[in-house]
Design a protein around this motif. Structure first.
Motif, PDB file in Angstrom:
ATOM      1  N   ARG A   1       0.861  -1.182   0.000  1.00  0.00           N
ATOM      2  CA  ARG A   1       0.000   0.000   0.000  1.00  0.00           C
ATOM      3  C   ARG A   1       0.902   1.238   0.000  1.00  0.00           C
ATOM      4  O   ARG A   1       1.116   1.885   1.018  1.00  0.00           O
ATOM      5  CB  ARG A   1      -0.935  -0.027   1.201  1.00  0.00           C
ATOM      6  CG  ARG A   1      -1.867  -1.223   1.181  1.00  0.00           C
ATOM      7  CD  ARG A   1      -2.704  -1.358   2.424  1.00  0.00           C
ATOM      8  NE  ARG A   1      -3.491  -0.159   2.696  1.00  0.00           N
ATOM      9  CZ  ARG A   1      -3.374   0.560   3.804  1.00  0.00           C
ATOM     10  NH1 ARG A   1      -2.500   0.214   4.740  1.00  0.00           N
ATOM     11  NH2 ARG A   1      -4.127   1.617   3.984  1.00  0.00           N
TER      12      ARG A   1
ATOM     13  N   GLY B   1       0.691   4.211  -1.308  1.00  0.00           N
ATOM     14  CA  GLY B   1       0.146   5.530  -1.020  1.00  0.00           C
ATOM     15  C   GLY B   1       0.197   5.843   0.465  1.00  0.00           C
ATOM     16  O   GLY B   1       0.678   6.907   0.878  1.00  0.00           O
ATOM     17  N   CYS B   2      -0.266   4.914   1.277  1.00  0.00           N
ATOM     18  CA  CYS B   2      -0.218   5.097   2.735  1.00  0.00           C
ATOM     19  C   CYS B   2       1.212   5.020   3.253  1.00  0.00           C
ATOM     20  O   CYS B   2       1.582   5.706   4.205  1.00  0.00           O
ATOM     21  CB  CYS B   2      -1.095   4.053   3.416  1.00  0.00           C
ATOM     22  SG  CYS B   2      -2.856   4.232   3.072  1.00  0.00           S
TER      23      CYS B   2
ATOM     24  N   SER C   1      -4.566   9.516  -1.199  1.00  0.00           N
ATOM     25  CA  SER C   1      -4.924   8.393  -0.330  1.00  0.00           C
ATOM     26  C   SER C   1      -5.230   8.907   1.063  1.00  0.00           C
ATOM     27  O   SER C   1      -4.415   9.621   1.650  1.00  0.00           O
ATOM     28  CB  SER C   1      -3.769   7.381  -0.283  1.00  0.00           C
ATOM     29  OG  SER C   1      -4.067   6.317   0.580  1.00  0.00           O
TER      30      SER C   1
END
Length: 341
Positions: A161, A163-164, A220
């Motif tokens: 993930r 973006g995070c 995000s």
């Protein structure tokens, strides 16, 4: 009765002060006393008027500020009551100074307050991304493996993930520049010496990392437990880096240099996920287009390229700062690399 006269004199002086450049001047107070016929009929009126005049002369700035503030409030109330287009005007500041109008090069209104057009730039996408500072001594090895150990829990928690992961990375990466800049600022004040431009460079680095975070926030949205993790990590990392920089600036800068190398690797993996179609290549946020002077049709991929170039620049700056300390010099003895975040 004398106290009532004092109050009356002050009120009249204030009311006349709205129309005069010096509301509490000697002429203003005397005019009130002369025109007020009741002043001569009251016992002790002259003494009370004298104290009023003395107080007005002693505190002219404060009284004038109060009058100015009332004048601004009155103008705002009149504007709000006027109706029509007057309601759309922005509120002026406390001192009655209207904010300057900032526009882009094409004449359109600039909508960002966190940065201005003259603070934008085009990143150097030709920067060498493969540069690596070799671990030639114990200090370098300690810094390198410290950063590598920090990557393990990050990989486990965020996995792919990106973006995070980028948001978490930027909340940490924005701390060292602010801490180092703050400590150098205080050192410069204590020793009455220049900083060689390093305070500005490090604070700009922190601001640049924060702008990375503001950009990825548009792409995000973090979950509640990720926000909680940011609180915990930032609290620990800020204090740890603060103490580390007090003890050994060369180790602190070396750690940041290797941390930026890991950031380059993370954003490279981010780009691979976009190219493979695992992450949607959405249009670039408006804030990113203006901040990096990107074309209007730019996408998330273009944003990641710009961020990765910034991280490569931060890598070079911090390794350079560490090298200066390792050679037995102070940062102020060598001009800081200004002009690029």
């Amino acid at each position: 009765m004398a106290s009532k006269l004092s109050t009356l004199v002050l009120r009249q002086v204030v009311s006349r002060g709205h129309q005069a450049s010096r509301p509490f001047s000697t002429i203003a107070v005397r005019s009130v006393l002369v025109n007020d016929r009741s002043a001569s009929l009251l016992p002790g009126a002259a003494d009370q008027a004298g104290w009023v005049w003395f107080a007005a002369r002693l505190y002219p700035a404060r009284a004038s500020s109060t009058v100015a503030a009332k004048g601004v409030v009155g103008q705002e109330e009149a504007t709000s009551a006027a109706g029509g287009d007057e309601k759309d005007k922005k509120m002026v500041s406390y001192w009655g100074i209207a904010p300057p109008k900032v526009a882009k090069e094409d004449g359109t209104e600039w909508k960002w307050n966190s940065f201005r057009p003259w603070e934008t730039y085009s990143p150097n996408l030709e920067v060498d991304l493969r540069k690596h500072h070799p671990t030639s001594n114990f200090l370098d090895k300690f810094a390198y493996y410290t950063v590598k150990s920090m990557r393990v829990p990050t990989d486990i928690f965020f996995q792919r993930r990106y973006g995070c992961r980028a948001m978490m990375l930027e909340t940490v990466a924005a701390v060292p520049g602010m801490v180092a800049g703050m400590l150098l600022h205080c050192k410069s004040l204590r020793r009455f010496e220049h900083s060689g431009g390093w305070i500005k460079t490090l604070l700009e680095e922190a601001e640049n990392e924060r702008m990375h975070l503001m950009t990825f926030m548009e792409v995000s949205q973090p979950r509640w437990y990720e926000r909680a993790l940011v609180f915990a990590v930032q609290g620990v990392f800020f204090n740890a880096y603060f103490l580390l920089y007090m003890i050994s600036p060369k180790l602190a800068h070396r750690i940041v240099g290797y941390l930026e190398e890991e950031a380059i690797h993370s954003y490279t993996e981010f780009l691979k996920e976009i190219d493979n179609g695992n992450i949607e290549n959405v249009p670039a946020p408006a804030i990113a287009i203006d901040y990096w002077r990107l074309p209007a049709d730019s996408t998330l991929r273009d944003v990641v390229l710009a961020v990765r170039a910034d991280e490569a620049h931060h890598r070079d700056v911090n390794h350079f700062a560490s090298d200066i300390h390792c050679q037995g010099h102070q940062l102020r003895e060598t001009p800081a690399p200004l002009g690029y975040h």
